[in-house]
Design an enzyme around this catalytic site. Structure first.
Site, PDB file in Angstrom:
ATOM      1  N   ASP A   1       6.384 -10.726  -4.044  1.00 58.66           N
ATOM      2  CA  ASP A   1       5.904 -11.706  -5.085  1.00 58.66           C
ATOM      3  C   ASP A   1       4.956 -10.821  -5.902  1.00 58.66           C
ATOM      4  O   ASP A   1       4.043  -9.850  -5.915  1.00 58.66           O
ATOM      5  CB  ASP A   1       5.357 -12.867  -4.709  1.00 58.66           C
ATOM      6  CG  ASP A   1       3.998 -12.771  -4.227  1.00 58.66           C
ATOM      7  OD1 ASP A   1       3.950 -11.866  -3.085  1.00 58.66           O
ATOM      8  OD2 ASP A   1       2.953 -13.389  -4.617  1.00 58.66           O
TER       9      ASP A   1
ATOM     10  N   PHE B   1       4.091  -1.369  -8.506  1.00 61.75           N
ATOM     11  CA  PHE B   1       4.161  -2.625  -8.034  1.00 61.75           C
ATOM     12  C   PHE B   1       5.614  -3.103  -7.735  1.00 61.75           C
ATOM     13  O   PHE B   1       6.245  -3.004  -8.936  1.00 61.75           O
ATOM     14  CB  PHE B   1       3.022  -3.440  -8.795  1.00 61.75           C
ATOM     15  CG  PHE B   1       2.889  -4.917  -8.094  1.00 61.75           C
ATOM     16  CD1 PHE B   1       1.709  -4.750  -7.156  1.00 61.75           C
ATOM     17  CD2 PHE B   1       3.709  -6.041  -8.207  1.00 61.75           C
ATOM     18  CE1 PHE B   1       1.548  -5.874  -6.306  1.00 61.75           C
ATOM     19  CE2 PHE B   1       3.300  -7.066  -7.471  1.00 61.75           C
ATOM     20  CZ  PHE B   1       2.087  -7.155  -6.396  1.00 61.75           C
TER      21      PHE B   1
ATOM     22  N   LYS C   1       3.886 -13.928   3.654  1.00 62.80           N
ATOM     23  CA  LYS C   1       5.269 -14.454   3.187  1.00 62.80           C
ATOM     24  C   LYS C   1       6.156 -13.176   3.161  1.00 62.80           C
ATOM     25  O   LYS C   1       7.253 -13.672   3.325  1.00 62.80           O
ATOM     26  CB  LYS C   1       5.366 -15.427   2.106  1.00 62.80           C
ATOM     27  CG  LYS C   1       4.280 -16.606   2.273  1.00 62.80           C
ATOM     28  CD  LYS C   1       4.267 -17.247   0.703  1.00 62.80           C
ATOM     29  CE  LYS C   1       3.075 -18.294   0.744  1.00 62.80           C
ATOM     30  NZ  LYS C   1       3.051 -18.865  -0.558  1.00 62.80           N
ATOM     31  N   GLY C   2       5.471 -12.188   2.582  1.00 62.86           N
ATOM     32  CA  GLY C   2       6.598 -11.084   2.226  1.00 62.86           C
ATOM     33  C   GLY C   2       7.789 -10.587   2.833  1.00 62.86           C
ATOM     34  O   GLY C   2       8.861 -10.598   2.416  1.00 62.86           O
TER      35      GLY C   2
ATOM     36  N   GLU D   1       6.748  -5.810   8.566  1.00 60.54           N
ATOM     37  CA  GLU D   1       6.103  -6.092   7.103  1.00 60.54           C
ATOM     38  C   GLU D   1       7.100  -5.828   6.074  1.00 60.54           C
ATOM     39  O   GLU D   1       7.689  -4.848   6.078  1.00 60.54           O
ATOM     40  CB  GLU D   1       4.854  -5.658   7.325  1.00 60.54           C
ATOM     41  CG  GLU D   1       3.957  -5.465   6.281  1.00 60.54           C
ATOM     42  CD  GLU D   1       3.309  -6.626   5.672  1.00 60.54           C
ATOM     43  OE1 GLU D   1       4.045  -7.640   5.521  1.00 60.54           O
ATOM     44  OE2 GLU D   1       2.153  -6.719   5.302  1.00 60.54           O
ATOM     45  N   ASP D   2       6.631  -6.320   4.908  1.00 57.99           N
ATOM     46  CA  ASP D   2       7.126  -5.991   3.933  1.00 57.99           C
ATOM     47  C   ASP D   2       6.939  -4.610   3.096  1.00 57.99           C
ATOM     48  O   ASP D   2       7.738  -3.733   2.832  1.00 57.99           O
ATOM     49  CB  ASP D   2       7.085  -7.117   2.577  1.00 57.99           C
ATOM     50  CG  ASP D   2       5.562  -7.591   2.233  1.00 57.99           C
ATOM     51  OD1 ASP D   2       4.730  -6.748   2.792  1.00 57.99           O
ATOM     52  OD2 ASP D   2       5.738  -8.250   1.553  1.00 57.99           O
TER      53      ASP D   2
ATOM     54  N   ASP E   1       0.452  -0.451   1.360  1.00 57.44           N
ATOM     55  CA  ASP E   1      -0.001  -0.205   0.172  1.00 57.44           C
ATOM     56  C   ASP E   1      -1.369   0.605   0.747  1.00 57.44           C
ATOM     57  O   ASP E   1      -1.341   1.798   1.214  1.00 57.44           O
ATOM     58  CB  ASP E   1      -0.361  -1.361  -0.467  1.00 57.44           C
ATOM     59  CG  ASP E   1      -1.020  -0.856  -1.919  1.00 57.44           C
ATOM     60  OD1 ASP E   1      -1.217   0.138  -2.205  1.00 57.44           O
ATOM     61  OD2 ASP E   1      -1.293  -1.957  -2.675  1.00 57.44           O
TER      62      ASP E   1
HETATM   63  P1  XMP Z   1      -2.221  -3.257   2.132  1.00 54.24           P
HETATM   64  O1  XMP Z   1      -2.968  -2.728   0.511  1.00 54.24           O
HETATM   65  O2  XMP Z   1      -3.273  -4.027   2.988  1.00 54.24           O
HETATM   66  O3  XMP Z   1      -1.356  -4.419   1.362  1.00 54.24           O
HETATM   67  O4  XMP Z   1      -1.493  -2.160   2.600  1.00 54.24           O
HETATM   68  C1  XMP Z   1      -0.471  -4.998   1.938  1.00 54.24           C
HETATM   69  C2  XMP Z   1      -0.264  -6.409   1.423  1.00 54.24           C
HETATM   70  O5  XMP Z   1      -0.172  -6.137  -0.063  1.00 54.24           O
HETATM   71  C3  XMP Z   1       0.655  -6.757  -0.823  1.00 54.24           C
HETATM   72  N1  XMP Z   1       1.277  -5.714  -1.670  1.00 54.24           N
HETATM   73  C4  XMP Z   1       2.331  -6.104  -2.578  1.00 54.24           C
HETATM   74  N2  XMP Z   1       3.172  -7.253  -2.591  1.00 54.24           N
HETATM   75  N3  XMP Z   1       4.071  -5.920  -4.484  1.00 54.24           N
HETATM   76  C5  XMP Z   1       4.003  -7.043  -3.745  1.00 54.24           C
HETATM   77  O6  XMP Z   1       4.590  -7.900  -3.888  1.00 54.24           O
HETATM   78  C6  XMP Z   1       3.523  -4.590  -4.197  1.00 54.24           C
HETATM   79  O7  XMP Z   1       4.008  -3.683  -4.732  1.00 54.24           O
HETATM   80  C7  XMP Z   1       2.635  -4.964  -3.191  1.00 54.24           C
HETATM   81  N4  XMP Z   1       1.346  -3.949  -2.778  1.00 54.24           N
HETATM   82  C8  XMP Z   1       0.981  -4.305  -1.692  1.00 54.24           C
HETATM   83  C9  XMP Z   1       1.704  -7.123   0.219  1.00 54.24           C
HETATM   84  O8  XMP Z   1       1.587  -8.676   0.622  1.00 54.24           O
HETATM   85  C10 XMP Z   1       1.444  -6.528   1.668  1.00 54.24           C
HETATM   86  O9  XMP Z   1       1.357  -7.456   2.632  1.00 54.24           O
HETATM   87 MG    MG Z   2       2.592  -9.281   2.719  1.00 53.84          MG
END
Ligand code: XMP
Ligand code: MG
Length: 174
Positions: free
Chosen positions: A158, A151, A42-43, A98-99, A102
Protein backbone atom coordinates in the site's frame (compact mmCIF):
# COMPACT_ATOMS: atom_id res chain seq x y z
CA UNK A 1 1.41 16.29 -2.41
CA UNK A 2 1.16 16.25 -6.19
CA UNK A 3 -0.55 13.68 -8.38
CA UNK A 4 0.75 10.12 -8.19
CA UNK A 5 1.48 8.19 -11.38
CA UNK A 6 2.22 4.48 -11.46
CA UNK A 7 3.75 1.98 -13.85
CA UNK A 8 3.50 -1.84 -13.85
CA UNK A 9 6.64 -3.51 -12.55
CA UNK A 10 5.36 -7.11 -12.29
CA UNK A 11 2.14 -8.20 -13.97
CA UNK A 12 -0.34 -10.57 -12.40
CA UNK A 13 1.04 -13.33 -14.68
CA UNK A 14 4.67 -12.68 -13.75
CA UNK A 15 3.71 -12.69 -10.07
CA UNK A 16 1.80 -15.94 -10.39
CA UNK A 17 4.68 -17.63 -12.18
CA UNK A 18 7.17 -16.61 -9.51
CA UNK A 19 4.83 -17.57 -6.64
CA UNK A 20 4.50 -21.04 -8.20
CA UNK A 21 8.26 -21.41 -8.34
CA UNK A 22 8.64 -20.38 -4.70
CA UNK A 23 5.83 -22.72 -3.66
CA UNK A 24 7.49 -25.59 -5.52
CA UNK A 25 10.84 -24.94 -3.84
CA UNK A 26 9.29 -24.57 -0.37
CA UNK A 27 7.21 -27.74 -0.82
CA UNK A 28 10.36 -29.63 -1.76
CA UNK A 29 12.43 -28.24 1.11
CA UNK A 30 9.78 -28.92 3.76
CA UNK A 31 8.45 -32.25 2.45
CA UNK A 32 7.56 -34.57 5.32
CA UNK A 33 7.84 -31.82 7.93
CA UNK A 34 5.19 -29.93 9.87
CA UNK A 35 5.39 -26.40 8.59
CA UNK A 36 3.88 -23.32 10.20
CA UNK A 37 3.74 -20.26 7.96
CA UNK A 38 3.55 -16.87 9.59
CA UNK A 39 2.38 -13.98 7.43
CA UNK A 40 3.19 -10.40 8.29
CA UNK A 41 0.12 -8.16 8.10
CA UNK A 42 -1.09 -6.44 6.23
CA UNK A 43 1.22 -6.49 3.21
CA UNK A 44 1.73 -10.24 2.92
CA UNK A 45 -1.89 -11.37 3.06
CA UNK A 46 -2.38 -11.83 -0.68
CA UNK A 47 1.02 -13.43 -1.26
CA UNK A 48 0.40 -15.84 1.59
CA UNK A 49 -3.00 -16.87 0.25
CA UNK A 50 -1.52 -17.49 -3.20
CA UNK A 51 1.60 -19.24 -1.92
CA UNK A 52 -0.09 -21.82 0.31
CA UNK A 53 -2.56 -22.72 -2.44
CA UNK A 54 0.31 -23.42 -4.85
CA UNK A 55 2.13 -25.60 -2.33
CA UNK A 56 1.89 -29.37 -2.51
CA UNK A 57 2.45 -29.96 1.23
CA UNK A 58 0.14 -29.14 4.17
CA UNK A 59 0.88 -26.24 6.47
CA UNK A 60 -0.63 -24.32 9.35
CA UNK A 61 -0.91 -20.55 9.20
CA UNK A 62 -0.77 -17.66 11.60
CA UNK A 63 -0.35 -13.90 11.28
CA UNK A 64 1.56 -11.17 13.05
CA UNK A 65 1.17 -7.43 12.77
CA UNK A 66 4.30 -5.32 12.58
CA UNK A 67 4.57 -1.63 11.92
CA UNK A 68 7.62 0.41 11.07
CA UNK A 69 6.04 2.89 8.73
CA UNK A 70 3.94 5.81 9.78
CA UNK A 71 1.94 7.49 7.05
CA UNK A 72 3.85 7.91 3.79
CA UNK A 73 6.82 6.06 2.39
CA UNK A 74 9.62 6.75 4.87
CA UNK A 75 10.58 4.18 7.50
CA UNK A 76 10.29 5.52 11.04
CA UNK A 77 13.19 3.21 12.00
CA UNK A 78 11.28 1.92 14.97
CA UNK A 79 9.42 -1.39 14.78
CA UNK A 80 6.48 -2.37 16.94
CA UNK A 81 4.48 -5.59 17.08
CA UNK A 82 0.85 -4.57 16.71
CA UNK A 83 -0.42 -8.17 16.76
CA UNK A 84 1.34 -11.26 18.09
CA UNK A 85 0.90 -14.77 16.67
CA UNK A 86 -1.46 -17.11 18.48
CA UNK A 87 0.47 -20.34 17.85
CA UNK A 88 3.24 -21.82 19.98
CA UNK A 89 6.27 -22.13 17.71
CA UNK A 90 8.57 -23.93 20.17
CA UNK A 91 10.34 -26.80 18.35
CA UNK A 92 8.38 -26.16 15.15
CA UNK A 93 9.53 -25.44 11.61
CA UNK A 94 8.63 -21.83 10.90
CA UNK A 95 8.54 -19.90 7.65
CA UNK A 96 7.87 -16.17 7.85
CA UNK A 97 6.24 -14.67 4.76
CA UNK A 98 6.72 -10.94 4.17
CA UNK A 99 5.93 -8.65 1.28
CA UNK A 100 9.06 -6.53 1.03
CA UNK A 101 12.53 -5.96 2.49
CA UNK A 102 13.64 -2.37 2.59
CA UNK A 103 15.90 -1.28 5.49
CA UNK A 104 15.67 -4.80 6.97
CA UNK A 105 14.66 -3.44 10.38
CA UNK A 106 11.19 -5.00 10.42
CA UNK A 107 12.35 -8.52 9.57
CA UNK A 108 15.38 -8.36 11.86
CA UNK A 109 13.19 -7.32 14.77
CA UNK A 110 10.56 -9.99 14.08
CA UNK A 111 13.01 -12.84 13.53
CA UNK A 112 14.84 -11.93 16.75
CA UNK A 113 11.55 -11.98 18.69
CA UNK A 114 10.55 -15.36 17.20
CA UNK A 115 13.95 -16.95 17.85
CA UNK A 116 13.54 -16.19 21.57
CA UNK A 117 10.68 -18.73 21.46
CA UNK A 118 13.01 -21.53 20.32
CA UNK A 119 11.54 -22.77 17.05
CA UNK A 120 13.20 -25.86 15.55
CA UNK A 121 13.96 -23.86 12.42
CA UNK A 122 13.13 -20.40 11.16
CA UNK A 123 13.37 -19.19 7.57
CA UNK A 124 11.97 -16.22 5.70
CA UNK A 125 10.29 -15.84 2.33
CA UNK A 126 10.25 -12.23 1.13
CA UNK A 127 8.61 -11.43 -2.16
CA UNK A 128 10.39 -8.20 -3.04
CA UNK A 129 13.91 -7.32 -1.90
CA UNK A 130 15.16 -3.82 -2.56
CA UNK A 131 18.72 -3.50 -3.86
CA UNK A 132 20.17 -0.96 -1.48
CA UNK A 133 22.42 -0.65 1.51
CA UNK A 134 20.32 -1.92 4.40
CA UNK A 135 20.39 -0.56 7.94
CA UNK A 136 20.81 -4.15 9.11
CA UNK A 137 22.42 -6.99 7.22
CA UNK A 138 19.39 -9.23 6.79
CA UNK A 139 19.32 -12.08 4.24
CA UNK A 140 16.06 -13.73 3.18
CA UNK A 141 16.03 -17.47 2.50
CA UNK A 142 13.47 -17.31 -0.33
CA UNK A 143 13.20 -14.21 -2.52
CA UNK A 144 10.57 -13.48 -5.16
CA UNK A 145 12.25 -10.62 -7.00
CA UNK A 146 15.12 -8.24 -6.36
CA UNK A 147 14.02 -4.70 -7.23
CA UNK A 148 15.56 -1.27 -7.47
CA UNK A 149 15.17 1.14 -4.60
CA UNK A 150 11.74 2.47 -5.53
CA UNK A 151 8.35 2.56 -3.85
CA UNK A 152 5.97 -0.17 -4.96
CA UNK A 153 2.25 -0.81 -4.46
CA UNK A 154 -0.33 -3.44 -5.35
CA UNK A 155 -0.57 -7.17 -4.59
CA UNK A 156 -1.04 -6.36 -0.89
CA UNK A 157 1.37 -3.41 -0.77
CA UNK A 158 0.00 0.00 0.00
CA UNK A 159 0.69 3.70 -0.07
CA UNK A 160 -1.22 5.23 2.84
CA UNK A 161 -3.49 2.13 2.82
CA UNK A 162 -4.41 2.61 -0.84
CA UNK A 163 -3.72 0.22 -3.77
CA UNK A 164 -3.44 -3.07 -1.83
CA UNK A 165 -6.19 -4.62 -3.97
CA UNK A 166 -4.42 -4.11 -7.31
CA UNK A 167 -3.50 -7.43 -8.96
CA UNK A 168 -0.22 -6.19 -10.48
CA UNK A 169 2.75 -4.65 -8.67
CA UNK A 170 3.40 -1.03 -9.64
CA UNK A 171 6.17 1.48 -9.06
CA UNK A 172 4.81 4.81 -7.97
CA UNK A 173 6.24 8.15 -8.89
CA UNK A 174 5.34 11.21 -6.86
P1 XMP B 1 11.92 -2.28 6.43
O1 XMP B 1 12.50 -0.94 6.12
O2 XMP B 1 11.72 -2.48 7.91
O3 XMP B 1 10.50 -2.15 5.80
O4 XMP B 1 12.66 -3.41 5.78
C1 XMP B 1 9.69 -3.17 5.63
C2 XMP B 1 8.27 -2.70 5.65
O5 XMP B 1 8.15 -1.39 5.10
C3 XMP B 1 7.09 -1.33 4.18
N1 XMP B 1 7.64 -0.97 2.84
C4 XMP B 1 6.94 -0.76 1.75
N2 XMP B 1 5.62 -0.83 1.53
N3 XMP B 1 5.98 -0.26 -0.73
C5 XMP B 1 5.15 -0.57 0.27
O6 XMP B 1 3.96 -0.63 0.06
C6 XMP B 1 7.32 -0.17 -0.60
O7 XMP B 1 8.04 0.09 -1.56
C7 XMP B 1 7.81 -0.43 0.72
N4 XMP B 1 9.06 -0.45 1.24
C8 XMP B 1 8.92 -0.78 2.53
C9 XMP B 1 6.45 -2.67 4.20
O8 XMP B 1 5.32 -2.60 5.04
C10 XMP B 1 7.44 -3.60 4.83
O9 XMP B 1 6.82 -4.58 5.65
MG1 MG C 1 4.66 -5.07 5.66
Amino acid sequence: MGKISKKILFSRDAIQKRVRELAYQISKDYAGRELIIIGVLKGAFILMADLIREMSIPCKVDFAGLASYGAGSESSGKVVMTKDIETSIKEKDILVVEDILDTGLTMQYFVDRLKERNPKSLKTCIFLVKRKKRKVNFKADYVGFNIDNCFVVGYGLDFNEKYRFLPHIYVIKK
